[in-house]
Design a protein around this motif. Structure first.
Motif, mmCIF file in Angstrom:
data_model
loop_
_atom_site.group_PDB
_atom_site.id
_atom_site.type_symbol
_atom_site.label_atom_id
_atom_site.label_comp_id
_atom_site.label_asym_id
_atom_site.label_seq_id
_atom_site.Cartn_x
_atom_site.Cartn_y
_atom_site.Cartn_z
ATOM 1 N N LYS A 21 -9.584 -2.212 1.647
ATOM 2 C CA LYS A 21 -9.333 -1.296 0.536
ATOM 3 C C LYS A 21 -10.461 -1.445 -0.469
ATOM 4 N N ARG A 22 -10.940 -0.313 -0.954
ATOM 5 C CA ARG A 22 -12.015 -0.373 -1.941
ATOM 6 C C ARG A 22 -11.420 -0.545 -3.329
ATOM 7 N N SER A 23 -11.956 -1.522 -4.057
ATOM 8 C CA SER A 23 -11.466 -1.775 -5.415
ATOM 9 C C SER A 23 -11.972 -0.680 -6.348
ATOM 10 N N HIS A 24 -11.306 -0.543 -7.469
ATOM 11 C CA HIS A 24 -11.721 0.447 -8.470
ATOM 12 C C HIS A 24 -12.572 -0.196 -9.555
ATOM 13 N N SER A 25 -13.046 -1.400 -9.286
ATOM 14 C CA SER A 25 -13.882 -2.080 -10.272
ATOM 15 C C SER A 25 -15.277 -1.450 -10.284
ATOM 16 N N LEU A 26 -16.103 -1.921 -11.167
ATOM 17 C CA LEU A 26 -17.454 -1.391 -11.327
ATOM 18 C C LEU A 26 -18.255 -1.460 -10.030
ATOM 19 N N PHE A 27 -18.093 -2.535 -9.257
ATOM 20 C CA PHE A 27 -18.901 -2.725 -8.052
ATOM 21 C C PHE A 27 -18.251 -2.149 -6.795
ATOM 22 N N TRP A 30 -15.188 -3.926 -1.101
ATOM 23 C CA TRP A 30 -14.169 -3.771 -0.063
ATOM 24 C C TRP A 30 -13.431 -5.082 0.098
ATOM 25 N N LYS A 31 -12.093 -5.031 -0.037
ATOM 26 C CA LYS A 31 -11.271 -6.234 0.082
ATOM 27 C C LYS A 31 -10.354 -6.095 1.287
ATOM 28 N N TYR A 72 -17.006 1.858 11.355
ATOM 29 C CA TYR A 72 -15.799 2.078 10.552
ATOM 30 C C TYR A 72 -15.370 3.546 10.519
ATOM 31 N N VAL A 73 -14.078 3.706 10.225
ATOM 32 C CA VAL A 73 -13.517 4.996 9.836
ATOM 33 C C VAL A 73 -13.124 4.845 8.375
ATOM 34 N N TYR A 74 -13.657 5.707 7.529
ATOM 35 C CA TYR A 74 -13.345 5.693 6.104
ATOM 36 C C TYR A 74 -12.344 6.809 5.840
ATOM 37 N N PHE A 87 -9.852 3.538 1.836
ATOM 38 C CA PHE A 87 -9.685 2.509 2.850
ATOM 39 C C PHE A 87 -10.758 2.669 3.913
ATOM 40 N N ARG A 88 -10.944 1.588 4.667
ATOM 41 C CA ARG A 88 -11.749 1.675 5.878
ATOM 42 C C ARG A 88 -11.146 0.733 6.914
ATOM 43 N N CYS A 89 -11.345 1.106 8.165
ATOM 44 C CA CYS A 89 -10.865 0.287 9.283
ATOM 45 C C CYS A 89 -11.860 0.416 10.412
#
Length: 137
Positions: A21-27, A30-31, A72-74, A87-89
């Motif tokens: 999952k991509r965070s919504h932070s400045l950077f 991907w977590k 990946y699939v985004y 997301f990506r997987c």
């Protein structure tokens, strides 16, 4: 970690595995998240302990597939309030397809329930509004 798919009833697991999952932070890092997909929600676990974040299907509008790469699939989950969660997987895990199919199944079940409820209410109101006929001699 590969995802695993299982036949299910409404409370059983449809798919379980790892998503990023991509965070919504400045950077926008991907977590990795351990995920569990059921017939009515997607649960996201950050670690081995702690509560899961839950995305209930009644609050999801759609799943958009954004991009396929060799690795990946985004994809993006869009909520009813147009919030986008990225997301990506891995291409082999097919998380985007599993979530999409579960969402469609949920929306179809809900539409059928709404239709049945509407038909029942309409039938009940028609029965109540019919005038009683009494034979007169």
């Amino acid at each position: 970690m590969a995802s695993k798919t299982v036949k299910t009833s409404s409370d059983e697991i449809l798919c379980e595995g790892e998503l990023e999952k991509r965070s919504h932070s400045l950077f926008q890092v991907w977590k990795k998240k351990r995920c569990v997909l059921t017939a009515d929600r997607l649960r996201l676990f950050s670690g081995k302990t702690g509560p899961a974040k839950e995305l209930f299907f009644h609050s999801i509008l759609k799943v958009d597939c954004v991009e396929h790469t060799s690795k990946y699939v985004y994809f993006t989950i869009v909520t009813n309030y147009y919030k986008e969660i990225d997301f990506r997987c891995t291409g082999k895990s097919c998380w985007n397809a599993a979530i999409t199919m579960a969402l469609i199944d949920f929306q179809n079940r809900r539409a059928l329930e709404d239709f049945r409820r509407y038909r029942y209410q309409r039938s009940a109101s028609e029965t109540q509004s019919e005038p009683e006929t009494h034979g007169t001699s």
